[in-house]
Design a protein around this motif. Structure first.
Motif, PDB file in Angstrom:
ATOM      1  N   LYS A   1      -0.048   3.813   1.906  1.00 15.12           N
ATOM      2  CA  LYS A   1      -0.020   3.263   0.550  1.00 15.12           C
ATOM      3  C   LYS A   1       1.226   2.418   0.284  1.00 15.12           C
ATOM      4  O   LYS A   1       1.143   1.321  -0.268  1.00 15.12           O
ATOM      5  CB  LYS A   1      -0.096   4.398  -0.474  1.00 15.12           C
ATOM      6  CG  LYS A   1      -0.163   3.921  -1.927  1.00 15.12           C
ATOM      7  CD  LYS A   1      -0.237   5.086  -2.892  1.00 15.12           C
ATOM      8  CE  LYS A   1       1.095   5.830  -2.941  1.00 15.12           C
ATOM      9  NZ  LYS A   1       1.122   6.854  -4.019  1.00 15.12           N
ATOM     10  N   GLU A   2       2.384   2.925   0.690  1.00 17.15           N
ATOM     11  CA  GLU A   2       3.632   2.233   0.374  1.00 17.15           C
ATOM     12  C   GLU A   2       3.708   0.852   1.024  1.00 17.15           C
ATOM     13  O   GLU A   2       4.111  -0.123   0.391  1.00 17.15           O
ATOM     14  CB  GLU A   2       4.834   3.080   0.815  1.00 17.15           C
ATOM     15  CG  GLU A   2       5.097   4.298  -0.054  1.00 17.15           C
ATOM     16  CD  GLU A   2       4.172   5.465   0.251  1.00 17.15           C
ATOM     17  OE1 GLU A   2       4.217   6.461  -0.479  1.00 17.15           O
ATOM     18  OE2 GLU A   2       3.395   5.365   1.242  1.00 17.15           O
ATOM     19  N   ILE A   3       3.300   0.751   2.274  1.00 19.53           N
ATOM     20  CA  ILE A   3       3.406  -0.541   2.949  1.00 19.53           C
ATOM     21  C   ILE A   3       2.327  -1.497   2.439  1.00 19.53           C
ATOM     22  O   ILE A   3       2.535  -2.706   2.368  1.00 19.53           O
ATOM     23  CB  ILE A   3       3.346  -0.385   4.479  1.00 19.53           C
ATOM     24  CG1 ILE A   3       3.979  -1.613   5.170  1.00 19.53           C
ATOM     25  CG2 ILE A   3       1.912  -0.217   4.990  1.00 19.53           C
ATOM     26  CD1 ILE A   3       5.461  -1.740   4.969  1.00 19.53           C
TER      27      ILE A   3
ATOM     28  N   GLU B   1       1.233  -1.576  -0.694  1.00 17.65           N
ATOM     29  CA  GLU B   1       1.759  -2.058  -1.975  1.00 17.65           C
ATOM     30  C   GLU B   1       2.859  -3.084  -1.748  1.00 17.65           C
ATOM     31  O   GLU B   1       2.934  -4.109  -2.446  1.00 17.65           O
ATOM     32  CB  GLU B   1       2.276  -0.888  -2.810  1.00 17.65           C
ATOM     33  CG  GLU B   1       1.164   0.020  -3.326  1.00 17.65           C
ATOM     34  CD  GLU B   1       1.698   1.222  -4.087  1.00 17.65           C
ATOM     35  OE1 GLU B   1       2.937   1.413  -4.092  1.00 17.65           O
ATOM     36  OE2 GLU B   1       0.876   1.966  -4.667  1.00 17.65           O
ATOM     37  N   TYR B   2       3.720  -2.805  -0.787  1.00 20.55           N
ATOM     38  CA  TYR B   2       4.790  -3.747  -0.445  1.00 20.55           C
ATOM     39  C   TYR B   2       4.206  -5.100  -0.048  1.00 20.55           C
ATOM     40  O   TYR B   2       4.653  -6.156  -0.507  1.00 20.55           O
ATOM     41  CB  TYR B   2       5.614  -3.163   0.704  1.00 20.55           C
ATOM     42  CG  TYR B   2       6.339  -4.191   1.540  1.00 20.55           C
ATOM     43  CD1 TYR B   2       7.549  -4.728   1.126  1.00 20.55           C
ATOM     44  CD2 TYR B   2       5.792  -4.635   2.756  1.00 20.55           C
ATOM     45  CE1 TYR B   2       8.206  -5.686   1.888  1.00 20.55           C
ATOM     46  CE2 TYR B   2       6.439  -5.585   3.519  1.00 20.55           C
ATOM     47  CZ  TYR B   2       7.646  -6.104   3.089  1.00 20.55           C
ATOM     48  OH  TYR B   2       8.279  -7.042   3.839  1.00 20.55           O
ATOM     49  N   GLY B   3       3.184  -5.073   0.806  1.00 23.37           N
ATOM     50  CA  GLY B   3       2.579  -6.321   1.265  1.00 23.37           C
ATOM     51  C   GLY B   3       1.987  -7.127   0.129  1.00 23.37           C
ATOM     52  O   GLY B   3       2.158  -8.358   0.072  1.00 23.37           O
ATOM     53  N   ARG B   4       1.273  -6.455  -0.768  1.00 22.80           N
ATOM     54  CA  ARG B   4       0.680  -7.153  -1.919  1.00 22.80           C
ATOM     55  C   ARG B   4       1.759  -7.760  -2.808  1.00 22.80           C
ATOM     56  O   ARG B   4       1.634  -8.895  -3.281  1.00 22.80           O
ATOM     57  CB  ARG B   4      -0.205  -6.205  -2.711  1.00 22.80           C
ATOM     58  CG  ARG B   4      -1.583  -5.968  -2.106  1.00 22.80           C
ATOM     59  CD  ARG B   4      -2.505  -5.262  -3.078  1.00 22.80           C
ATOM     60  NE  ARG B   4      -2.058  -3.904  -3.351  1.00 22.80           N
ATOM     61  CZ  ARG B   4      -2.455  -2.828  -2.675  1.00 22.80           C
ATOM     62  NH1 ARG B   4      -3.320  -2.958  -1.680  1.00 22.80           N
ATOM     63  NH2 ARG B   4      -2.005  -1.626  -2.987  1.00 22.80           N
ATOM     64  N   GLU B   5       2.820  -7.003  -3.059  1.00 22.89           N
ATOM     65  CA  GLU B   5       3.884  -7.501  -3.936  1.00 22.89           C
ATOM     66  C   GLU B   5       4.570  -8.726  -3.340  1.00 22.89           C
ATOM     67  O   GLU B   5       4.865  -9.695  -4.038  1.00 22.89           O
ATOM     68  CB  GLU B   5       4.907  -6.386  -4.186  1.00 22.89           C
ATOM     69  CG  GLU B   5       4.389  -5.286  -5.093  1.00 22.89           C
ATOM     70  CD  GLU B   5       5.426  -4.187  -5.293  1.00 22.89           C
ATOM     71  OE1 GLU B   5       6.590  -4.394  -4.871  1.00 22.89           O
ATOM     72  OE2 GLU B   5       5.074  -3.132  -5.852  1.00 22.89           O
ATOM     73  N   MET B   6       4.845  -8.679  -2.041  1.00 21.53           N
ATOM     74  CA  MET B   6       5.490  -9.826  -1.396  1.00 21.53           C
ATOM     75  C   MET B   6       4.561 -11.048  -1.422  1.00 21.53           C
ATOM     76  O   MET B   6       5.002 -12.173  -1.675  1.00 21.53           O
ATOM     77  CB  MET B   6       5.853  -9.486   0.048  1.00 21.53           C
ATOM     78  CG  MET B   6       6.947  -8.449   0.222  1.00 21.53           C
ATOM     79  SD  MET B   6       8.521  -8.946  -0.538  1.00 21.53           S
ATOM     80  CE  MET B   6       8.506  -7.881  -1.995  1.00 21.53           C
TER      81      MET B   6
END
Length: 356
Positions: A323-325, A327-332
């Motif tokens: 989940k964390e990675i 979310e990180y990918g979408r945000e970037m």
């Protein structure tokens, strides 16, 4: 009880490789500059700036460097370099030729390898044809090998006869699956799918199973032609080989693949020959890397030898699982990469995979 200490250097390993290859390794740079070593060859697709010279021998590092632990791999990558660093390897020997940036995370080798004090060697064409193992794994006994078939360096052709007990194409497939541990690979993938919560995860070896593209599992096998399509083996080469060996009833293509509609398969069907695709390139570390590692260890007892095997998987982006990675990918992507107003179109209608 005292443990005997062995004092080896990069030069010791280089000498061992020269023994193993029957003198094919570059021991002096003049062999390259003067063109005296026939296993120093250029590989090119004629894409400007993308050719590479194969140099069987020491690529980077000092011959005087002490060596206690080495790794044997297939293709150098940044992941392999990092693994070598993590387990304290002094030397990495890879089968395939290496090139600056392409095999070292986009940076020159001279900027990366010294960080971890790693020396580097390669072999490739100098190792081909030295042992009959690839043929044996595919269920036949090699009678002869031409590593320059039709005058093309690296265009390898094995001629063989089926092993005792191998009577049909189905026997060949079962023999190969047993030696390559495909059941173990299936269990490993199932476990990883459960852990990551990704039931659609795919792995290289299992996504390229052994197949019969012409004939049936009951097709009798006896006289074999075995080649590797990625070397440039052509329809003309196959027709020439069949002229030379008219007794052939079975064709094996391995390391690389051909599809069901490939012209090579069509030739086999027209001649009513069995056509089998065998191991993919992803397990050449077992076919060629393991025999090389054992040979080095026999010549240099006491040296710690590791097999550097890379495993590649693919996941649908929507099934990434962590989940964390995700979310990180979408945000970037949305915050910095996707132009304003393009959010709704990004990725629409496309299947995107992530390689681990």
């Amino acid at each position: 009880m005292s443990i005997k200490k062995f004092d080896y250097t990069v030069a010791s390993v280089l000498a061992a490789l020269n023994e193993i290859t029957r003198g094919r390794v570059v021991m002096d740079w003049e062999e390259v500059t003067a063109g005296r070593n026939p296993y120093v060859v250029m590989k090119t697709s004629n894409i400007p700036g993308k050719s590479v010279m194969e140099i069987p021998g020491l690529i980077f590092g000092s011959k005087d460097k002490p060596v206690r632990k080495i790794g044997v791999g297939m293709t150098l990558t940044e992941s392999m370099i990092e693994l070598a660093s993590g387990i304290g390897l002094d030397l990495v020997i890879v089968h395939h030729p290496v090139a600056d940036a392409a095999n070292s995370g986009g940076v020159p080798l001279a900027g990366y390898l010294p960080l971890y004090n790693i020396a580097l060697m390669e072999l490739h064409e100098a190792f081909h044809g030295l042992h009959p193992g690839v043929a044996y794994l595919h269920g036949h006994r090699k009678l002869s090998t031409d590593i320059n078939f039709c005058g093309v360096p690296g265009n390898i052709l094995h001629v063989g006869v089926a092993l005792d007990g191998i009577r049909t194409a189905g026997d060949m497939i079962r023999h190969l699956d047993r030696f390559m541990g495909r059941e173990q690979e299936r269990k490993l993938l199932e476990a990883e799918r459960r852990i990551r919560g990704d039931i659609q995860m795919i792995e290289t070896t299992l996504s390229n199973p052994n197949q019969i593209l012409s004939g049936t599992p009951d097709s009798p096998v006896k006289h074999i032609l075995h080649f590797f399509p990625h070397t440039g083996f052509s329809v003309h080469d196959l027709e020439r080989a069949l002229e030379m060996h008219p007794e052939t009833d079975t064709i094996i293509a391995s390391i690389s693949r051909v599809r069901e509609d490939h012209p090579l398969v069509q030739v086999a069907r027209q001649r009513r020959l069995t056509f089998i695709v065998g191991n993919p390139h992803s397990v050449e570390i077992l076919e060629n890397g393991v025999p090389l590692a054992y040979a080095i260890q026999q010549i240099l007892p006491g040296l710690e030898v590791f097999i550097l095997r890379e495993r590649v998987t693919a996941s649908l982006l929507s099934q990434l699982g962590h989940k964390e990675i995700a979310e990180y990918g979408r945000e970037m992507a949305l915050g910095y990469l996707v132009p304003e107003g393009k959010e709704a179109k990004a990725g629409r209608g496309k299947t995107v995979t992530v390689v681990n």
